[in-house]
Enzyme design. Sequence first.
Site, PDB file in Angstrom:
ATOM      1  N   SER A 222       1.311  -1.559   0.344  1.00  0.00           N
ATOM      2  CA  SER A 222      -0.435   0.305  -0.036  1.00  0.00           C
ATOM      3  C   SER A 222       0.935   1.216   0.241  1.00  0.00           C
ATOM      4  CB  SER A 222      -0.448   0.282   1.483  1.00  0.00           C
ATOM      5  OG  SER A 222      -2.151  -0.659   0.809  1.00  0.00           O
TER       6      SER A 222
ATOM      7  N   LYS B  59      -0.177   3.429  -2.692  1.00  0.00           N
ATOM      8  CA  LYS B  59      -1.014   4.320  -3.229  1.00  0.00           C
ATOM      9  C   LYS B  59      -0.584   5.667  -3.101  1.00  0.00           C
ATOM     10  CE  LYS B  59      -4.231   1.074  -1.299  1.00  0.00           C
ATOM     11  NZ  LYS B  59      -3.872  -0.513  -1.414  1.00  0.00           N
TER      12      LYS B  59
ATOM     13  N   TYR C 291      -4.245  -2.110 -10.569  1.00  0.00           N
ATOM     14  CA  TYR C 291      -3.631  -1.926  -8.996  1.00  0.00           C
ATOM     15  C   TYR C 291      -3.082  -3.336  -8.052  1.00  0.00           C
ATOM     16  CZ  TYR C 291      -4.974  -2.729  -4.028  1.00  0.00           C
ATOM     17  OH  TYR C 291      -5.004  -2.987  -2.817  1.00  0.00           O
TER      18      TYR C 291
ATOM     19  N   TYR D 297      -4.146   2.781   8.054  1.00  0.00           N
ATOM     20  CA  TYR D 297      -5.881   2.354   7.555  1.00  0.00           C
ATOM     21  C   TYR D 297      -6.093   2.684   8.954  1.00  0.00           C
ATOM     22  CZ  TYR D 297      -2.684  -0.577   5.112  1.00  0.00           C
ATOM     23  OH  TYR D 297      -1.953  -1.224   4.427  1.00  0.00           O
TER      24      TYR D 297
ATOM     25  N   VAL E 203       1.118  -3.787   3.750  1.00  0.00           N
ATOM     26  CA  VAL E 203       1.208  -4.838   4.446  1.00  0.00           C
ATOM     27  C   VAL E 203       2.100  -5.729   3.675  1.00  0.00           C
ATOM     28  CG1 VAL E 203      -0.841  -5.078   4.804  1.00  0.00           C
ATOM     29  CG2 VAL E 203      -0.198  -6.109   2.840  1.00  0.00           C
TER      30      VAL E 203
HETATM   31  N1  GLU Z   1      -1.979  -5.192  -2.215  1.00  0.00           N
HETATM   32  C1  GLU Z   1      -3.171  -5.559  -1.567  1.00  0.00           C
HETATM   33  C2  GLU Z   1      -4.293  -5.520  -0.927  1.00  0.00           C
HETATM   34  O1  GLU Z   1      -4.791  -5.578  -1.510  1.00  0.00           O
HETATM   35  C3  GLU Z   1      -2.570  -4.336  -0.663  1.00  0.00           C
HETATM   36  C4  GLU Z   1      -2.766  -3.930   1.167  1.00  0.00           C
HETATM   37  C5  GLU Z   1      -2.247  -3.227   1.802  1.00  0.00           C
HETATM   38  O2  GLU Z   1      -0.748  -2.741   1.841  1.00  0.00           O
HETATM   39  O3  GLU Z   1      -2.648  -2.187   2.763  1.00  0.00           O
HETATM   40  O4  GLU Z   1      -5.016  -6.228   0.259  1.00  0.00           O
END
Ligand code: GLU
Length: 323
Positions: free
Chosen positions: A73, A76, A200, A252, A270
């Site tokens: 993430s 992002k 994604y 988060y 994650v």
């Molecule tokens: N590729 C992970 C998912 O879509 C990213 C989650 C993350 O790092 O928060 O679940």
Amino acid sequence: MSEASDAKHRRLQELVDDIVARLAKETERGEVADYIPELAKVDPNRFGMAIVPVDTGRAVVAGDGDVPFSIQSISKVFSLTLALEKVGEALWKRVNREPSGDPFNSIVQLEYEKGVPRNPFINAGAIVVADVIMEGLSPKDATNDMLGLCRRLAHDGSVYVDRNVARSERLTGARNRALAQFMAAEGNLRGSVEDVVTTYFNHCSIAMTCRQLATAGMYLACAGIPIGATDASINADRARRLMALMMTCGQYDASGEFAFRIGIPSKSGVGGGILAVMPGVASIAVWSPGLDAKGNSLLGTRALEELVRATGWSVFGRIPDRD
Ligand code: GLU
């Protein structure tokens, strides 16, 4: 380099070496993410850290700071940067800017809020962002655009997409497909669900080292500072707003707690990585694969807490003589 800056570099190196050495002995390391099977294979004892100070641009690297890991993430932040370059403020019609207070892959809010995700740093938001990046492109080209940005920011052409992680995400990504399907039903997705989630997943599967990640974060740390290390194509206003979102939404549903404990903008993934930025002072990357219950790196968070305590870094008031 002047003697003063050499001495400062040495002090920071000693501090980071000390944090890494102490945390290496910890037995409570959190749980490696296993809902993406490929991530479950990562050794939980890995620990890396890198800091690039704005004034010297000289990286301080310790532990496994040169070992690539799945940025997940953290991507992002970069995908949002790319989407804003592509469509500017129009992006905000399709994704909001409020903390979610829900887990990163939650679907409940999407239903209440008619397919418009709370923010670009939860999965639903990043899926819309991937859709924006992909518009008019194939998933392959949209992936290459992101890879190009990461390589450019990291000043390193070796940054790559880990194909095994991407495949693993595609095979197990039912929940992300559900988010995308729901947004498609609400008219907030232009590409096909499969193409958008492929893009994604590829973005999340980019692998970088702490050194590369901390270098890449310099466009944020240097916002508004006209020095060589800054990428001039990303303007200071945009960088400041990206950091505001990192502060409010970057961890988060633990973003409030993180702001309280650490006090600088950051984004976790994650894969166990965290990119953190002390504006005008330094860009920091830390990696420890074990996660806490909210999905943030357990020891990575501890390392950042120890770092800001020792240096006095915080966006809520800096204690200058500590660093
Ligand atoms: N590729 C992970 C998912 O879509 C990213 C989650 C993350 O790092 O928060 O679940």
